[in-house]
Scaffold this active site. Structure first.
Site, PDB file in Angstrom:
ATOM      1  CG  ASP A   1      15.570  82.322  41.414  1.00  0.00           C
ATOM      2  OD1 ASP A   1      16.446  81.711  41.935  1.00  0.00           O
ATOM      3  OD2 ASP A   1      15.448  83.571  41.535  1.00  0.00           O
TER       4      ASP A   1
ATOM      5  CE1 TYR B   1       6.137  90.566  39.294  1.00  0.00           C
ATOM      6  CE2 TYR B   1       3.703  89.909  40.057  1.00  0.00           C
ATOM      7  CZ  TYR B   1       5.032  90.603  40.164  1.00  0.00           C
ATOM      8  OH  TYR B   1       5.288  91.569  41.388  1.00  0.00           O
TER       9      TYR B   1
ATOM     10  CG  ASP C   1      13.366  88.304  43.226  1.00  0.00           C
ATOM     11  OD1 ASP C   1      13.609  88.838  44.259  1.00  0.00           O
ATOM     12  OD2 ASP C   1      12.681  87.107  43.312  1.00  0.00           O
TER      13      ASP C   1
ATOM     14  NE  ARG D   1      12.491  84.396  43.941  1.00  0.00           N
ATOM     15  CZ  ARG D   1      13.186  84.660  45.211  1.00  0.00           C
ATOM     16  NH1 ARG D   1      13.960  83.534  45.476  1.00  0.00           N
ATOM     17  NH2 ARG D   1      13.033  85.428  46.126  1.00  0.00           N
TER      18      ARG D   1
END
Length: 238
Positions: free
Chosen positions: A98, A84, A56, A190
């Site tokens: 987000d 991540y 993203d 997310r």
């Protein structure tokens, strides 16, 4: 230790994987387009360039950009395990899960403890179905989900099977937590942040995200987009 980036003598048509640390506010497609343009200036007019796994715009970290014959490896690279590091704000939700959208609801956090956070992370680990965010690039009847959502249409997202191999609590500083996640292809961090909020009987959204590993590629060995483009530009003068 990061290796020195040396592109001299390469025939990019034969195949090259650029390990880029994607900058914030850039789409993955922006990065591909920029590199493709730079390669065209070197005489590679019809060269194929693609990325192995979308990040993203509000995320940073490893983006594998496959060039030339390496584009044949995209599917295999996408299928590899990812890691991540994510910052999650508890007590509030956003429509996009987000910071792309403002907070739309707030929730209490007084009842949350470190132990409850650890329990929530354990409960959300393993193989299970996950709903992608409504504001995502998933296609529904030929249109992107985010296009439908922005048009005010109700969007029903199809759940996908994902595998969360491991989640670690890196930092606990309510209302913020930092987690490290090892997961399969197709996992939306997310959505995971949103699910953590639900599991804690509160709300949550993602405030920062970095992909630290993709398969055997690690972010500490990645190069900035500026450095990679600079090395390509140096080849023009040689």
């Amino acid at each position: 230790m990061k290796e020195t980036l040396d592109l001299r003598g390469l025939n990019f048509e034969e195949g090259y994987i650029a390990v880029i640390d994607k900058p914030l506010n850039w789409t993955s497609t922006d990065v591909v387009r920029k590199i493709k343009f730079a390669l065209r200036k070197l005489g590679y007019r019809k060269i194929k360039v693609g990325h192995a796994g979308t990040l993203d715009p509000l995320a940073s970290g490893i983006l594998l950009v496959c060039i030339g014959r390496a584009t044949k490896m995209v599917d295999a690279l996408q299928a590899e395990e990812k890691e991540y590091v994510a910052d999650v704000m508890l007590g509030a939700t956003t429509p996009s899960y987000d910071l792309e959208h403002p907070v739309d609801a707030t929730f209490p956090t007084q009842h949350i403890t470190r132990g409850k956070v650890l329990e929530a992370l354990a409960a959300l680990s393993g193989e299970r179905l996950q709903s992608p965010p409504v504001y995502s690039a998933k296609k529904i009847d030929g249109m992107r989900a985010y296009e439908l959502a922005r048009a005010g249409e109700e969007v029903e997202m199809r759940k996908a099977l994902v595998h969360i191999y491991e989640m670690q609590l890196e930092e606990y500083d309510l209302p913020r937590i930092r987690i490290r996640v090892r997961c399969s292809k197709g996992t939306y961090i997310r959505s995971l942040a949103h699910e953590i909020g639900q599991a804690l009987e509160s709300g949550a959204h993602l405030t920062s995200l970095c992909r630290t590993r993709s398969g055997g590629f690690r972010v500490e060995n990645a190069h900035s987009l500026d450095d990679f483009l600079k090395k390509l530009q140096e080849l023009e003068t040689k």
